[in-house]
Design a protein around this motif. Structure first.
Motif, short mmCIF file in Angstrom:
data_model
loop_
_atom_site.label_atom_id
_atom_site.label_comp_id
_atom_site.label_asym_id
_atom_site.label_seq_id
_atom_site.Cartn_x
_atom_site.Cartn_y
_atom_site.Cartn_z
N SER A 1 -16.92 -15.95 -48.45
CA SER A 1 -17.72 -15.17 -47.49
C SER A 1 -18.93 -14.66 -48.26
CB SER A 1 -16.94 -13.95 -46.99
OG SER A 1 -15.63 -14.27 -46.67
N PHE A 2 -19.94 -14.20 -47.56
CA PHE A 2 -21.09 -13.63 -48.23
C PHE A 2 -21.63 -12.49 -47.37
CE2 PHE A 2 -22.65 -16.70 -45.28
CZ PHE A 2 -23.84 -16.18 -44.80
N THR A 3 -22.46 -11.66 -47.96
CA THR A 3 -23.02 -10.57 -47.15
C THR A 3 -24.54 -10.70 -47.10
OG1 THR A 3 -22.97 -9.16 -49.09
CG2 THR A 3 -21.19 -8.86 -47.54
N LEU A 4 -25.09 -10.33 -45.95
CA LEU A 4 -26.54 -10.23 -45.76
C LEU A 4 -26.79 -8.78 -45.41
CD1 LEU A 4 -27.39 -13.25 -43.37
CD2 LEU A 4 -28.07 -13.01 -45.76
N GLU A 5 -27.51 -8.10 -46.25
CA GLU A 5 -27.79 -6.67 -46.05
C GLU A 5 -26.52 -5.89 -45.70
OE1 GLU A 5 -31.21 -5.97 -43.59
OE2 GLU A 5 -32.33 -7.59 -44.56
N GLY A 6 -25.43 -6.25 -46.35
CA GLY A 6 -24.19 -5.51 -46.17
C GLY A 6 -23.31 -6.00 -45.02
N TYR A 7 -23.79 -6.98 -44.25
CA TYR A 7 -22.98 -7.53 -43.16
C TYR A 7 -22.28 -8.78 -43.68
CZ TYR A 7 -25.97 -4.62 -40.24
OH TYR A 7 -26.64 -3.56 -39.69
N ARG A 8 -20.96 -8.83 -43.50
CA ARG A 8 -20.24 -9.97 -44.06
C ARG A 8 -20.17 -11.13 -43.07
NH1 ARG A 8 -15.29 -8.02 -45.59
NH2 ARG A 8 -14.83 -8.17 -43.41
N PHE A 9 -20.33 -12.34 -43.61
CA PHE A 9 -20.21 -13.56 -42.82
C PHE A 9 -19.27 -14.54 -43.51
CE2 PHE A 9 -24.35 -11.87 -41.59
CZ PHE A 9 -24.27 -11.96 -40.20
N ASN A 10 -18.72 -15.44 -42.70
CA ASN A 10 -17.83 -16.47 -43.24
C ASN A 10 -18.54 -17.81 -43.20
OD1 ASN A 10 -15.33 -14.88 -43.48
ND2 ASN A 10 -15.75 -14.58 -41.31
N THR A 11 -18.15 -18.70 -44.08
CA THR A 11 -18.78 -20.02 -44.08
C THR A 11 -17.89 -21.04 -43.37
OG1 THR A 11 -17.86 -20.36 -46.29
CG2 THR A 11 -20.13 -19.56 -46.15
N GLY A 12 -16.67 -21.23 -43.83
CA GLY A 12 -15.82 -22.28 -43.26
C GLY A 12 -14.46 -21.78 -42.80
N VAL A 13 -14.36 -20.51 -42.44
CA VAL A 13 -13.09 -19.99 -41.90
C VAL A 13 -13.39 -19.20 -40.65
CG1 VAL A 13 -11.07 -18.54 -42.32
CG2 VAL A 13 -12.11 -19.77 -44.23
N HIS A 14 -13.10 -19.78 -39.49
CA HIS A 14 -13.33 -19.05 -38.24
C HIS A 14 -12.05 -18.81 -37.49
CE1 HIS A 14 -17.02 -21.09 -39.47
NE2 HIS A 14 -17.40 -19.84 -39.43
N TYR A 15 -11.22 -19.82 -37.46
CA TYR A 15 -9.88 -19.61 -36.91
C TYR A 15 -8.91 -20.60 -37.54
CZ TYR A 15 -10.78 -23.13 -33.07
OH TYR A 15 -11.08 -24.22 -32.32
N ILE A 16 -7.72 -20.10 -37.77
CA ILE A 16 -6.71 -20.90 -38.46
C ILE A 16 -5.44 -20.87 -37.63
CG2 ILE A 16 -5.42 -21.15 -40.62
CD1 ILE A 16 -7.55 -19.57 -42.05
N GLY A 17 -4.77 -22.01 -37.52
CA GLY A 17 -3.51 -22.06 -36.77
C GLY A 17 -2.32 -22.16 -37.72
N GLU A 18 -1.16 -22.37 -37.12
CA GLU A 18 0.10 -22.57 -37.86
C GLU A 18 0.43 -21.42 -38.80
OE1 GLU A 18 1.23 -26.75 -38.63
OE2 GLU A 18 -0.86 -27.18 -38.12
N LEU A 19 0.18 -20.20 -38.30
CA LEU A 19 0.53 -19.02 -39.09
C LEU A 19 1.64 -18.22 -38.41
CD1 LEU A 19 -2.98 -17.86 -40.33
CD2 LEU A 19 -1.08 -18.58 -41.77
N GLY A 20 2.16 -18.75 -37.31
CA GLY A 20 3.28 -18.07 -36.64
C GLY A 20 4.54 -18.24 -37.48
N GLU A 21 5.59 -17.53 -37.06
CA GLU A 21 6.83 -17.56 -37.83
C GLU A 21 7.32 -18.99 -38.03
OE1 GLU A 21 9.11 -14.29 -36.21
OE2 GLU A 21 10.78 -15.07 -37.44
N GLY A 22 7.61 -19.35 -39.25
CA GLY A 22 8.17 -20.67 -39.55
C GLY A 22 7.14 -21.79 -39.55
N GLU A 23 5.87 -21.49 -39.23
CA GLU A 23 4.87 -22.56 -39.19
C GLU A 23 4.37 -22.87 -40.61
OE1 GLU A 23 2.69 -23.20 -35.24
OE2 GLU A 23 2.43 -21.07 -35.61
N ARG A 24 3.76 -24.07 -40.72
CA ARG A 24 3.52 -24.68 -42.02
C ARG A 24 2.65 -23.84 -42.98
NH1 ARG A 24 3.38 -30.66 -43.85
NH2 ARG A 24 5.07 -30.83 -42.38
N LEU A 25 1.52 -23.34 -42.51
CA LEU A 25 0.65 -22.62 -43.44
C LEU A 25 1.28 -21.29 -43.85
CD1 LEU A 25 -1.97 -22.52 -45.02
CD2 LEU A 25 -3.11 -21.57 -43.02
N ARG A 26 1.96 -20.67 -42.89
CA ARG A 26 2.62 -19.41 -43.21
C ARG A 26 3.68 -19.62 -44.30
NH1 ARG A 26 4.13 -14.92 -38.92
NH2 ARG A 26 5.70 -13.73 -40.01
#
Ligand SMILES: Cc1cc2nc3c(=O)[nH]c(=O)nc-3n(C[C@H](O)[C@H](O)[C@H](O)COP(=O)(O)OP(=O)(O)OC[C@H]3O[C@@H](n4cnc5c(N)ncnc54)[C@H](O)[C@@H]3O)c2cc1C
Length: 522
Positions: free
Chosen positions: A46-71
């Motif tokens: 992530s990076f900041t512009l005048e103190g505001y943080r932005f993301n580059t390649g992470v906007h939404y991620i799946g498979e984080l529910g119980e028992g799911e692969r990334l989790r």
């Protein structure tokens, strides 16, 4: 002359590289990660512009529910201790906007199917069959990734789809053009026109998010930060601003790396999280490659590139109707044509054919200031048009480039204003990244955003393998199994498991706490 010795050197600190590094260090290896950029994380930074943080390649991620692969990966590596995720609007984690029509994708397979059937009752049977097939294909893709080939061969219903496109898959089950467009509405997550993307990858994208979508609290960089804490705890090391210039070979075996300052660091193994184009053509050198690999590198196609527009807005986005779900914006239902344009320079000169909009501060208000909001807006573009500026130094490019950036930003803002009338008047800060920005920060060949493209004959194991033709040299990242945080991370785990000759799950033994999940919509 070698300055120091490690068990494994990892080139690049993207999601794949850091996962491999943590897994190996926790298994007792002496690990060094070399990252060319001044901050770690690859596309998770992530990076900041005048103190505001932005993301580059992470906007939404799946498979984080119980028992799911990334989790399982985060809990198994113990990094869940340092990570919290925020769940995007469960009633609409993706808003698909096609002309004036809107379809909101809700969390949960049954809810998604129900909503589709409500809108398209005549297609009910096809919708049921399609979702059955999507799950089937995805589970077979996972088997293939885990090298359980027989499972795919024994599944005659899924097998034929592994040589067909995502467009073929959707067309086979449903007829209504608008319904087809909705089901192709997440194409931006692989960036290919429906006729080109592998059906398995398109199925994987839908399935990846189907049980809900999440954003890391504190931004994408918290993923790298959590990984680095775990790496440090396991006595691993990272060196930033450390570009690897060469992978040193001894009789086709990797024995260390040469850094850009000339320093040589020796290791028993090397894992490259850098792009395969650079890994093989530059770090290994063309003369050392087999004819087969040279020919593959010549033929391989890279995913498209993008414009990334970062905006600070001085108005209440919720009052304008936005929420924590993402917006996929299409001018019409011809999704095939709109993504074809994303492979050209069309979006340099015109209002963007496709736009992805995500309200960072509605997903995660933790880095908002003075009631202002951050918006991240993306459109697709080929690298070719930008080649003419590639030899100019980043930050010092000529006036023509600066003017072009202004024009492209204004086009994207006009499209945004069309969707959210009046928003352009509230913009107080804007910054545009181009394909050259992607190259500068990630060293992504041709500014690609998802590694090699995931067309039919390049998807999954048909891309680059975790094991290479060089002894003790492995690869991980978005050009191996698949792209996205989940699959880049998994590729790191697989590379580590191949190197240690164990199963990936054998490396997930840390018993981290249950991943904390909060809600974006309160
Ligand atoms: C605009 C955009 C939006 C995205 N949105 C999402 C999303 O919402 N959800 C999702 O799941 N995925 C998303 N992705 C995809 C996801 O971010 C990537 O697939 C994933 O992060 C790639 O991880 P990786 O392991 O391949 O490493 P990368 O992130 O590609 O990192 C490679 C690292 O290697 C380093 N490196 C390269 N060469 C050298 C060298 N010679 N020496 C030292 N270091 C080197 C680079 O600096 C970099 O840090 C998005 C990607 C983009 C571009």
């Amino acid at each position: 002359m070698f300055s120091s010795t490690y068990d494994t050197i990892i080139i690049g600190s993207g999601a794949g590289g850091l996962t491999a590094a943590v897994a190996l260090a926790q298994a007792g290896q002496n690990v060094l990660v070399c990252e060319q950029h001044e901050v770690p994380g690859g596309w998770t930074h992530s990076f900041t512009l005048e103190g505001y943080r932005f993301n580059t390649g992470v906007h939404y991620i799946g498979e984080l529910g119980e028992g799911e692969r990334l989790r399982k990966i985060y809990e198994g590596l113990g990094v869940s201790n340092d990570l919290t995720f925020l769940e995007l609007n469960p009633d609409a984690y993706d808003h698909i906007l096609i002309g004036d029509y809107q379809f909101d994708i809700p969390k949960g397979k049954e809810a998604f199917i129900h909503r589709l059937k409500e809108r398209f009752p005549d297609e009910a049977k096809g919708i049921d069959l399609l979702f059955e097939q999507l799950a089937n294909i995805y589970s077979q893709l996972l088997n293939v990734i885990d090298e359980k080939w027989f499972s795919l061969l024994r599944c005659p219903t899924a097998l034929p789809w592994f040589t067909k496109s995502g467009g073929d898959l959707i067309k086979h089950y449903v007829k209504n053009p608008l319904l087809r467009a909705i089901l192709l509405g997440q194409c931006g997550a692989h960036g290919l026109p429906p006729s080109q993307v592998s059906a398995a990858i398109h199925a994987a994208i839908i399935q990846h998010y189907i049980e809900g979508a999440y954003h890391p609290l504190g931004g994408g960089m918290t993923i790298a930060r959590a990984m680095l804490r775990a790496l440090k705890k396991a006595n691993g090391t990272i060196r930033l601003n450390t570009s690897v210039n060469e992978i040193i070979l001894d009789k086709q075996r990797a024995i260390g790396v040469r850094l850009s300052n000339g320093e040589i660091v020796r290791s028993k193994h090397v894992i490259s999280n850098a792009d395969p184009y650079f890994t093989f053509n530059k770090l290994i050198g063309k003369t050392n490659l087999s004819r087969k690999l040279k020919s593959k590198l010549k033929k391989v196609r890279w995913s498209t590139s993008c414009f990334s527009l970062y905006l600070v807005i001085d108005c209440d986005l919720r009052k304008m109707g936005l929420d924590s779900g993402n917006y996929w914006i299409y001018s019409n239902e011809n999704i095939e044509q709109l993504y074809q344009l994303g492979l050209t320079d069309y979006n340099v000169h015109n209002l963007p054919a496709v736009m992805f909009v995500t309200a960072t501060s509605l997903k995660d208000p933790s880095k908002s200031k003075s009631n202002h909001h951050q918006l991240e807006v993306f459109s697709f573009v080929s690298y070719d048009f930008f080649k003419r500026w590639e030899n100019q130094v980043s930050g010092q490019r000529d006036a023509e480039y600066i003017q072009l950036k202004e024009k492209i930003s204004n086009n994207m803002i006009s499209s945004l204003d069309h969707r959210f009338p009046g928003i352009s008047k509230s913009i107080i800060l804007k910054e545009l990244g181009t394909p050259l920005t992607n190259y500068h920060y990630i060293k992504a060949h041709r500014g690609n955003i998802y590694g090699i493209d995931k067309s039919i004959w390049q998807a999954g194991p048909l891309g680059f393998r975790n094991r290479t033709e060089f002894k003790d040299l492995y690869m991980c990242g978005s050009s191996t199994l698949a792209h996205g945080i989940a699959y880049a991370s998994y590729s790191g785990l697989i590379a580590a498991s191949k190197l240690l000759r164990c199963r990936p799950m054998d490396l997930l033994k840390q018993n981290g706490p249950e991943l904390e999940i909060l809600q974006c919509e309160r």
